[in-house]
Each structure stands twice: as C-alpha cells, then as structure tokens.
Enzyme design. Sequence first.
Site, mmCIF file in Angstrom:
data_model
loop_
_atom_site.group_PDB
_atom_site.id
_atom_site.type_symbol
_atom_site.label_atom_id
_atom_site.label_comp_id
_atom_site.label_asym_id
_atom_site.label_seq_id
_atom_site.Cartn_x
_atom_site.Cartn_y
_atom_site.Cartn_z
ATOM 1 N N HIS A 1 2.126 3.786 -9.089
ATOM 2 C CA HIS A 1 2.111 2.227 -9.182
ATOM 3 C C HIS A 1 3.399 1.701 -10.059
ATOM 4 O O HIS A 1 3.675 0.390 -10.099
ATOM 5 C CB HIS A 1 1.034 1.886 -10.006
ATOM 6 C CG HIS A 1 -0.278 2.599 -9.339
ATOM 7 N ND1 HIS A 1 -0.686 1.961 -8.137
ATOM 8 C CD2 HIS A 1 -1.591 3.110 -9.657
ATOM 9 C CE1 HIS A 1 -1.724 2.035 -7.637
ATOM 10 N NE2 HIS A 1 -2.452 3.147 -8.492
ATOM 11 N N ASP B 1 0.921 -1.189 0.122
ATOM 12 C CA ASP B 1 -0.013 0.062 -0.057
ATOM 13 C C ASP B 1 0.758 1.219 -0.094
ATOM 14 O O ASP B 1 1.969 1.367 0.668
ATOM 15 C CB ASP B 1 -0.941 -0.055 1.198
ATOM 16 C CG ASP B 1 -2.165 0.944 1.100
ATOM 17 O OD1 ASP B 1 -2.323 1.427 -0.181
ATOM 18 O OD2 ASP B 1 -2.781 1.099 2.095
ATOM 19 N N LEU C 1 10.905 -20.688 -5.602
ATOM 20 C CA LEU C 1 9.889 -19.808 -5.000
ATOM 21 C C LEU C 1 8.823 -19.852 -5.286
ATOM 22 O O LEU C 1 8.577 -20.064 -6.674
ATOM 23 C CB LEU C 1 10.553 -18.260 -5.105
ATOM 24 C CG LEU C 1 9.629 -17.375 -4.704
ATOM 25 C CD1 LEU C 1 9.372 -17.184 -3.013
ATOM 26 C CD2 LEU C 1 9.996 -15.971 -4.991
HETATM 27 C C1 FPP Z 1 -1.493 0.600 -3.616
HETATM 28 O O1 FPP Z 1 -1.201 1.760 -3.768
HETATM 29 C C2 FPP Z 1 -1.311 -0.602 -4.362
HETATM 30 C C3 FPP Z 1 -1.972 -1.270 -5.004
HETATM 31 C C4 FPP Z 1 -3.525 -0.956 -5.536
HETATM 32 C C5 FPP Z 1 -1.816 -2.549 -5.859
HETATM 33 C C6 FPP Z 1 -1.044 -2.413 -7.003
HETATM 34 C C7 FPP Z 1 0.231 -3.008 -6.886
HETATM 35 C C8 FPP Z 1 1.106 -2.566 -7.513
HETATM 36 C C9 FPP Z 1 1.030 -1.797 -9.005
HETATM 37 C C10 FPP Z 1 2.525 -3.055 -7.182
HETATM 38 C C11 FPP Z 1 3.134 -4.304 -7.853
HETATM 39 C C12 FPP Z 1 2.628 -5.434 -7.749
HETATM 40 C C13 FPP Z 1 3.084 -6.543 -8.693
HETATM 41 C C14 FPP Z 1 2.513 -8.020 -8.344
HETATM 42 C C15 FPP Z 1 3.929 -6.421 -9.589
HETATM 43 P P1 FPP Z 1 -2.668 2.683 -3.278
HETATM 44 O O2 FPP Z 1 -3.153 3.327 -4.597
HETATM 45 O O3 FPP Z 1 -3.683 1.989 -2.718
HETATM 46 O O4 FPP Z 1 -1.636 3.837 -2.614
HETATM 47 P P2 FPP Z 1 -2.520 5.012 -1.580
HETATM 48 O O5 FPP Z 1 -3.215 4.426 -0.584
HETATM 49 O O6 FPP Z 1 -1.465 5.486 -1.306
HETATM 50 O O7 FPP Z 1 -3.333 5.627 -2.786
#
Ligand code: FPP
Length: 273
Positions: free
Chosen positions: A67, A50, A162
Amino acid sequence: MGIRAEDGVAMIPSGVDAARGDGQGPARDGDLLEAVRARSLPGHVALIMDGNGRWAQARGLPRLEGHRRGVAAAERVVRFVAEERLFPCLSLFAFSTENWNRPPEEVESLFTLLEQFIRARGDEFVERGARLEVLGAIDALPASLRRAIAEIEERTRGGEALHLVVGINFGGRWSILEGVRQAMALARNGDLTPDELDNAAFSRLLPTAGLPEPDLIVRTGEEKRISNFYLWEAAYSELYFTPTLWPDFDETALLLAIQDFQGRRRRFGGVAQ
Ligand code: FPP
C-alpha cells in the site's frame, strides 16, 4: 499491525525517481507522450488501483508495504498528469464501501496512509493548481481523516490545472442510492415528478454531479471488473485492463492506456461517423 498518522510519511518516497526505486529516473517516454498528445485526449480518466497486496506478497513484504508503494505510484501519476496537463480530471478509487471487509488493522492503515498522502501533498496540490475532492460516505471515516479532507478541499478549491477526485468509502451503488434518496426527498416535497426524472436530472442529484463522465476507466492487477466503482457514470466509459500491479504503474503505463483508448471508436449507441 496498524500505523499512526505520524509514522512513516518519510518512508513514502516522494518524486518519480525515488518512487520507482530503480534509479532509472522518470518513466517518461518522450515519443510516446508526443504521440498521445497529437490525438484526442480523454477529459476524465478513472483509475482502479489494484494489486498492492500481490505486489508485496511477491516480494515477501507485508501488505502494508504494498500500500505504501501504491501511494507512491499514485503520487507519481498525479504529478505527471498535473505537470503535463494531460487531461483535466483524474479519479482514484482509494477505498471502496466493500473494503471494510478487510482486517481492521489493514483498514486503519489504509486510512492513515490516505491521511498522510493528503496532508503531505497539500502544498504541492496548491502549487500545482490541483483541486482535490473526496467522494464517498465520509461520515464513517475517522475524525482526523475527515478533518484532513475538509482542509485540503478548502485549500485547493480554486485549483484549475487538475481536478483530482479520490473515492474514499465510495461505491457506485452507494452513489446511486444517494441520488435516489435525493429524488425521493424532492418528490415528497412536490419538487420533482416522475416525468421530470430523466438521465440529466438524476445525474444532477448524484454525489458525482458536475463531474464529467469518465472517458476511460483503467484497472490494474489482472482482474477485469468494475468492482462497484463508477456505475451510472460508466455507461459509455472505455475500459482498459492491465495485469501490471498498481505499485508498478507509471507514466508510460498511463500513456499506453490512453493510446489504447485513442484507438477505440466511440459511438455512444449511434453509428460510426
Ligand atoms: C488495492 O490493492 C488497493 C487498495 C485497496 C486501495 C488503496 C490504494 C492505495 C493505498 C493507493 C494510493 C491511493 C491514493 C489516493 C494515494 P489490494 O490490496 O486490493 O491488492 P491485492 O488485490 O493484490 O490484494
């Protein structure tokens, strides 16, 4: 604005140094790694990633850039765990069943980034002996992402270094409901009685069947909640929360989380040994 699968793979830095972008090289603390290795390691670590949006916002960048950096952080952590054979199973909560509530362009961009990640890292997963498994209601995902998932799961099926589990359109409640549906179908056919349905039997009906329960769940980015990630499986997981925003999470941050876990006394409802 959304992005397309063919955009921007090159914009996701690959490799630890590039991903950190601080020119200081891998964030690996040899002494810490040794100290962590000297004690009992978890078998399954699950990460709630997060803080991408806040990371970007703090820098005046679009959320998408957060992201992108989040993907780089995930790559860094996966590579480290696989290279060091730190533990055998790693789960990443990439897209929850509730993440559909985001603006459609962001949802589309997240799917594109996940597809890029899967496609761009395929060879590396095979080389490193990582087995990738996607958990979630994948029928609802775009066709090209579903194809990428099917291909990578097939290519990496034999990987033993893994087990990397990526939750995409995953939710703990969805998972439990899937198990209940299975149980009901078996009962309807006379293949399951209420008395036969105990913890072990129900676990075998879940989409997570066969996965070890997570020993440690780490959540980055300030909030202290599970947010519908593993629910049934988290009954005895140790929880670790760090204010570090996901794009800043690195090898040292992971080792510190494990070190904290190693200081816990796990009793599983019993008494301390
Ligand atoms: C949270 O940040 C993250 C997500 C919604 C998930 C997406 C994750 C990624 C893109 C990381 C990579 C994952 C893989 C498997 C390669 P948020 O947008 O909720 O952050 P905020 O709470 O600060 O708005």
